[in-house]
Structure formats: C-alpha cells, structure tokens
Write a protein that holds these residues in place. Sequence first.
Motif, PDB file in Angstrom:
ATOM      1  N   CYS A 131       0.774  -4.562  -0.980  1.00 29.32           N
ATOM      2  CA  CYS A 131       1.147  -5.964  -0.763  1.00 29.32           C
ATOM      3  C   CYS A 131       0.929  -6.318   0.706  1.00 29.32           C
ATOM      4  CB  CYS A 131       2.586  -6.236  -1.219  1.00 29.32           C
ATOM      5  SG  CYS A 131       3.836  -6.020   0.056  1.00 29.32           S
TER       6      CYS A 131
ATOM      7  N   HIS B 179       3.823  -2.759   1.391  1.00 27.65           N
ATOM      8  CA  HIS B 179       4.378  -1.863   0.360  1.00 27.65           C
ATOM      9  C   HIS B 179       3.246  -1.336  -0.513  1.00 27.65           C
ATOM     10  CE1 HIS B 179       8.039  -4.608   0.992  1.00 27.65           C
ATOM     11  NE2 HIS B 179       8.357  -3.428   1.486  1.00 27.65           N
TER      12      HIS B 179
ATOM     13  N   CYS C 249       4.027  -8.088  -5.418  1.00 26.19           N
ATOM     14  CA  CYS C 249       4.783  -6.878  -5.098  1.00 26.19           C
ATOM     15  C   CYS C 249       6.153  -6.903  -5.773  1.00 26.19           C
ATOM     16  CB  CYS C 249       4.954  -6.795  -3.581  1.00 26.19           C
ATOM     17  SG  CYS C 249       5.996  -5.437  -3.055  1.00 26.19           S
TER      18      CYS C 249
ATOM     19  N   GLN D 282       8.648  -5.215  -4.926  1.00 22.67           N
ATOM     20  CA  GLN D 282       9.695  -5.033  -3.918  1.00 22.67           C
ATOM     21  C   GLN D 282       9.996  -6.305  -3.147  1.00 22.67           C
ATOM     22  OE1 GLN D 282       9.971  -1.524  -1.245  1.00 22.67           O
ATOM     23  NE2 GLN D 282       8.265  -0.773  -2.423  1.00 22.67           N
TER      24      GLN D 282
HETATM   25 ZN    ZN Z   1       5.949  -5.910  -0.785  1.00 20.86          ZN
END
Ligand code: ZN
Length: 167
Positions: free
Chosen positions: A10, A14, A31, A33
Amino acid sequence: MTQYDKALICVNGHLINSGADADPDKNSAFCPQCGAATITACSNCNQPIRGDQYDDQFDGVEFVGPHKLGFRSVPGHCHACGKSYPWTQSKAEALGEMIEELDGLSDDEREKLKVSIPDILADTPKSETAALRFKKAITKVGQAGGKMLMDVLTNVATEAVKKAMGL
Ligand SMILES: [Zn+2]
Ligand SMILES: [Zn+2]
C-alpha cells in the motif's frame, strides 16, 4: 539466475502480498490495515516492485525449477530508477513537518536537519552525521518536542540510524 515476483504494497508501506503473481488470491486494491490504495510497480518508471526472490536450482545434473528464497523487506526506493516509493516520500514529509513544528531551533538548524532527512530514511555515508544532528536536536527542543521527534524517527529511520541514535 535470480528472479523476483511482484510485491503488492500500500502507498503507506504495508506489505500485503510479496508474491503478487504466484499467489494472486492475496492481492487487494486497498490495504486491509489502513485503507490506502495498493501498488505493484514504481509510479515513475513502471518497473515492478521486487517481491519474493527466486533462484534457479540444479540437483547436480539438471535444472529442477526455481527455488524460493523469500522476501527481504519493503524497499524504500525503486531498484530500477532510484526514485523513492510513496511510503518513503510520506515519511520524508512527516519528518519535514515535524522539524517545522519544533520549538527551540534556529532556521539554520532546521535547514540542516531537513537536508539530512534522506540520510535518515536510507543508509548512506552521511547517515551517522544525520543521526548525530537529530540526536542533538532532540536535546535542544525540550522534553515534549524531543519525545515527538523520537516517535517520528522511530517510525521512519533505518535500523542503523536508530542504533546510532540509541533508539
Ligand atoms: Zn496500509
Ligand atoms: Zn522506478
């Protein structure tokens, strides 16, 4: 011969999938996260981001297919054109903004810290000098500012820089 799969990462850095070609089921447009968009190639030169590394393997007589060596780490810069990836640019911006916010620094000191940012984000011959500069700054900007600066540095600096700073 060494070959690489593509890595899906990302824009905040990440890692989502280090084998984007071999294991496409793990790919996603965003992503999980942080919700940011994901990329598999350099936005500057379009070369794929290096993912899982493979080596040719021979059993002594003949080629038995590629041998997976695995993924090293999320790279900071494109291996093909040298431009920093989006997550590295964001880190540089975050550190630059933090330097602007801190009290107790002269304009000259601020400028010197900003010039040192690339040497904090990547290991270069100037990284030790950069680490020393930021270490000095931490002691100059007071307790609260010093803590904020240390938090950002913990997030963005290379392992070697963190070690040189005692972080
Ligand atoms: Zn991310
Ligand atoms: Zn590139």
